[in-house]
Motif scaffolding. Structure first.
Motif, PDB file in Angstrom:
ATOM      1  N   LEU A 128      38.772  24.890  35.963  1.00 37.83           N
ATOM      2  CA  LEU A 128      38.062  25.221  34.734  1.00 37.83           C
ATOM      3  C   LEU A 128      39.005  25.865  33.716  1.00 37.83           C
ATOM      4  CD1 LEU A 128      34.700  26.636  36.109  1.00 37.83           C
ATOM      5  CD2 LEU A 128      35.077  24.429  35.023  1.00 37.83           C
ATOM      6  N   LYS A 129      38.838  25.521  32.459  1.00 33.56           N
ATOM      7  CA  LYS A 129      39.774  25.940  31.410  1.00 33.56           C
ATOM      8  C   LYS A 129      39.730  27.437  31.114  1.00 33.56           C
ATOM      9  CE  LYS A 129      37.967  23.131  28.383  1.00 33.56           C
ATOM     10  NZ  LYS A 129      37.635  22.402  27.131  1.00 33.56           N
ATOM     11  N   TRP A 130      38.684  28.137  31.535  1.00 35.55           N
ATOM     12  CA  TRP A 130      38.576  29.562  31.205  1.00 35.55           C
ATOM     13  C   TRP A 130      39.067  30.484  32.327  1.00 35.55           C
ATOM     14  CZ3 TRP A 130      34.235  26.248  30.593  1.00 35.55           C
ATOM     15  CH2 TRP A 130      34.051  25.807  29.279  1.00 35.55           C
ATOM     16  N   VAL A 131      39.438  29.931  33.467  1.00 34.61           N
ATOM     17  CA  VAL A 131      39.777  30.744  34.642  1.00 34.61           C
ATOM     18  C   VAL A 131      41.281  31.017  34.679  1.00 34.61           C
ATOM     19  CG1 VAL A 131      39.764  30.828  37.168  1.00 34.61           C
ATOM     20  CG2 VAL A 131      37.813  29.853  35.939  1.00 34.61           C
ATOM     21  N   ASP A 132      41.649  32.294  34.864  1.00 34.92           N
ATOM     22  CA  ASP A 132      43.059  32.685  34.931  1.00 34.92           C
ATOM     23  C   ASP A 132      43.534  32.918  36.362  1.00 34.92           C
ATOM     24  OD1 ASP A 132      43.696  32.961  32.002  1.00 34.92           O
ATOM     25  OD2 ASP A 132      42.031  34.366  32.118  1.00 34.92           O
ATOM     26  N   GLU A 133      42.689  33.505  37.199  1.00 31.28           N
ATOM     27  CA  GLU A 133      43.054  33.778  38.598  1.00 31.28           C
ATOM     28  C   GLU A 133      41.837  33.553  39.493  1.00 31.28           C
ATOM     29  OE1 GLU A 133      44.832  37.625  39.228  1.00 31.28           O
ATOM     30  OE2 GLU A 133      45.807  37.590  37.262  1.00 31.28           O
ATOM     31  N   VAL A 134      42.098  33.270  40.761  1.00 32.14           N
ATOM     32  CA  VAL A 134      41.021  33.074  41.733  1.00 32.14           C
ATOM     33  C   VAL A 134      41.271  33.951  42.961  1.00 32.14           C
ATOM     34  CG1 VAL A 134      39.883  31.438  43.297  1.00 32.14           C
ATOM     35  CG2 VAL A 134      40.527  30.716  40.996  1.00 32.14           C
ATOM     36  N   ILE A 135      40.241  34.652  43.413  1.00 33.38           N
ATOM     37  CA  ILE A 135      40.280  35.413  44.660  1.00 33.38           C
ATOM     38  C   ILE A 135      39.432  34.661  45.676  1.00 33.38           C
ATOM     39  CG2 ILE A 135      39.675  37.583  45.812  1.00 33.38           C
ATOM     40  CD1 ILE A 135      39.993  39.005  43.133  1.00 33.38           C
ATOM     41  N   THR A 136      40.031  34.227  46.760  1.00 30.96           N
ATOM     42  CA  THR A 136      39.289  33.473  47.769  1.00 30.96           C
ATOM     43  C   THR A 136      38.630  34.417  48.776  1.00 30.96           C
ATOM     44  OG1 THR A 136      41.276  33.260  49.151  1.00 30.96           O
ATOM     45  CG2 THR A 136      40.847  31.503  47.570  1.00 30.96           C
ATOM     46  N   ASP A 137      37.612  33.881  49.450  1.00 32.80           N
ATOM     47  CA  ASP A 137      36.890  34.629  50.494  1.00 32.80           C
ATOM     48  C   ASP A 137      36.339  35.955  49.975  1.00 32.80           C
ATOM     49  OD1 ASP A 137      37.237  32.756  52.648  1.00 32.80           O
ATOM     50  OD2 ASP A 137      39.328  33.372  52.754  1.00 32.80           O
ATOM     51  N   ALA A 138      35.789  35.928  48.776  1.00 41.45           N
ATOM     52  CA  ALA A 138      35.169  37.129  48.208  1.00 41.45           C
ATOM     53  C   ALA A 138      33.852  37.423  48.932  1.00 41.45           C
ATOM     54  CB  ALA A 138      34.911  36.927  46.722  1.00 41.45           C
TER      55      ALA A 138
END
Length: 426
Positions: A128-138
Motif C-alpha cells: 500500500l502506498k501509505w505504509v512506511d513500516e510493518v510490524i509482523t505478529d502484532a
C-alpha cells in the motif's frame, strides 16, 4: 507539566541569548565593513565562512522537527479498499505510518481462522502506498508491554483505530490502554465493506449455485450493475457508494512524463490478493509509469460466470489504485487492447502474467493480438499461483468455521449500521 514549562523557559532564554549575540556580531561586521577605507583595507572574512565558526545556525540545522509516527494494526484478511482507506486516513494524522499485522494465532483466538497467511497479509499491507513500516505478529489487543515497545522502541506518537468498536472476547476494549495513556486517535470507518462482508458474498454465491457443481467456484456472487438478475442478495449486498472524492483521495494525481515508458496490464483484479501485488510490482519495474486496466463487471461476468465479480468495478479500482506500484487505472477498460487505446495513453509495452483464472466460460479471440502484431507485448512470469478462485476455495474448505465466524460478526455489523451516526472527517 513542570518539565514542559521548564523546557519552554530554556528555549526563551536560549533565543534571547542568541539574538543578543547575533545582533552584536552584525554591528561589529558592519562597523568593520564601513571602516575598511579608514584603516587601510582591513580584510573582513567572507560571511559564509565566518558565521559557521560561531555555530549560530547549528541549533536550527540539528533541531529538525521529529516526524510524527502513527501506528495502526489489524488482521488485514481479504485486503480491500476499506483497509486501504483506513491506512490512508491514519497516515494523514502523522508523517510516518507503522502498521502492525496481527498474527495467525491471535486471529484464530479472537475471530476464527484467517483466509490469508501472515506472509500474504504482510505482502498486501507493504504494497500500500501509505505504509512506511510493518510490524509482523502484532497482538490483537494493545497490551501494556506492547504499548511500551511501541512508544520506546518504535517511537510511536499515536495509536489509530476506526470509530467502530473493537472488542475482545471478554467484551473489553482492545485499545483501552492506548486511550488511557492519551496516545489514541480515531478515524472514520470506511462504509460498505468488511472482510466479513466479503466472506458473506462468497458463501451467498455458494447457496445460489448449489445445483451447478461444475461452475460453483467460478460463478460466485457479483455486485455490479448486472447483478440484479442473479438472485437474492440478502446480507451480502454491497453498501459501497462510490464518489469522485474517494477516487481522488486514492489517486496519485500525476500523469506520465513526455518521454516516460508506459507499461499497461489489465485484468479483473477481483478479491485483490498478494499475487496481484507482486505481478504489478514486476510490471512496474519494466517501465516508468504503470497503467492498469480494470475490466467492467459485465466483461468479468461474461468470462467467469453470472456471479462474478465478487467485488464490483469501483471497489476493485480502488484496491488497485491503493497499490504503491500503480500510477493510474482505466476504470472499465475494454477486454481487447486496441491501437487507438495505445496511442491515446502512449503505451510502450503491454504485459500479461502467466497465471490466470480457469473459467467455465471461454473468451473468443485474442485480446492482445494488436500489441503482439506491433511487437510490444510481453508475457511475464507470475510470482505466485494465487487466483481469486483459489482464495475462495480456502473459505469453502473451512466452511463450517467461516459460517460460525460470520454469524458472530454479522450481528455486530447489523448493529453498527443500525446505530451509526454521521461523523465528520475522512
Amino acid at each position: 507539566m513542570g518539565q514542559f514549562v521548564f523546557e519552554n523557559h530554556n528555549w526563551l532564554w536560549d533565543g534571547f541569548y542568541h539574538s543578543q549575540l547575533f545582533g552584536g556580531i552584525m554591528i561589529t561586521i558592519a562597523f568593520l565593513g564601513l571602516s575598511t577605507s579608514y584603516f587601510g583595507g582591513i580584510g573582513v572574512p567572507c560571511m559564509p565562512f565566518f558565521w559557521p565558526e560561531f555555530g549560530i545556525f547549528q541549533k536550527k540545522k540539528y533541531g529538525k522537527k521529529k516526524p510524527i509516527r502513527v501506528y495502526m494494526d489489524g488482521c488485514f484478511d481479504l485486503m480491500h479498499y476499506g483497509h486501504a482507506n483506513a491506512l490512508r486516513q491514519a497516515k494523514a494524522l502523522g508523517d510516518e505510518l507503522v502498521v502492525g499485522v496481527v498474527s495467525d494465532e491471535e486471529i484464530i483466538k479472537n475471530k476464527g481462522p484467517p483466509v490469508l497467511s501472515m506472509e500474504e497479509r504482510v505482502t498486501l499491507v507493504s504494497g500500500l502506498k501509505w505504509v512506511d513500516e510493518v510490524i509482523t505478529d502484532a497482538p490483537y489487543a494493545i497490551t501494556e508491554k506492547f504499548m511500551r515497545s511501541l512508544f520506546n522502541e518504535h517511537m510511536i506518537d499515536y495509536v489509530i483505530h476506526g470509530d467502530d468498536p473493537c472488542l475482545l472476547p471478554d467484551g473489553t476494549d482492545a485499545y483501552a490502554l492506548a486511550k488511557k495513556a492519551g496516545h489514541y486517535k480515531q478515524i472514520k470507518r470506511t462504509e460498505g465493506v468488511s472482510s466479513t462482508d466479503i466472506v458473506g458474498r462468497i458463501l451467498a454465491a455458494m447457496r445460489d449455485n448449489k445445483d451447478n457443481d461444475d461452475c460453483r467456484l467460478s460463478s460466485l456472487q457479483g455486485h455490479g450493475a448486472h447483478a440484479e438478475d442473479t438472485g437474492p442478495r440478502g446480507s451480502s449486498a454491497s453498501h459501497f457508494l462510490p464518489t469522485s472524492r474517494r477516487i481522488v483521495q486514492f489517486s496519485n494525481g500525476k500523469g506520465p512524463g513526455p518521454n516516460a515508458r508506459v507499461v499497461y496490464i489489465d485484468g479483473a483484479f477481483d478479491l485483490f490478493h498478494a499475487g496481484h501485488v507482486e505481478i504489478l510490482k514486476h510490471a512496474r519495474q519494466l517501465g516508468d509509469f504503470l497503467l492498469v486496466g480494470i475490466h467492467n463487471d459485465q466483461t468479468v461476468s461474461e468470462r467467469r460466470g453470472a456471479h462474478h465479480p465478487i467485488m464490483h468495478l469501483h471497489e476493485r479500482s480502488l484496491s488497485v489504485l491503493a497499490c504503491r506500484y500503480v500510477d493510474e487505472v482505466i476504470i472499465g477498460a475494454p477486454r481487447g487492447v486496441t491501437k487507438d487505446m495505445m496511442t491515446t495513453f502512449n503505451i510502450s509495452l503491454v504485459v500479461c502474467g502467466t497465471v490466470g483464472e480457469s473459467n467455465c466460460l471461454l473468451y473468443d479471440g485474442d485480446p492482445y493480438s494488436v500489441p503482439k502484431s506491433m511487437g510490444i507485448f510481453q508475457m511475464i512470469e507470475s510470482p505466485r499461483s494465487t487466483t481469486t478462485t483459489s482464495v475462495a476455495r480456502r473459505i469453502i474448505a473451512n466452511l463450517d468455521a467461516f459460517k460460525m465466524r460470520n454469524k458472530k460478526k454479522e450481528e455486530s455489523e447489523r448493529k453498527y449500521y443500525a446505530e451509526k451516526k454521521y461523523i465528520s472527517g475522512d
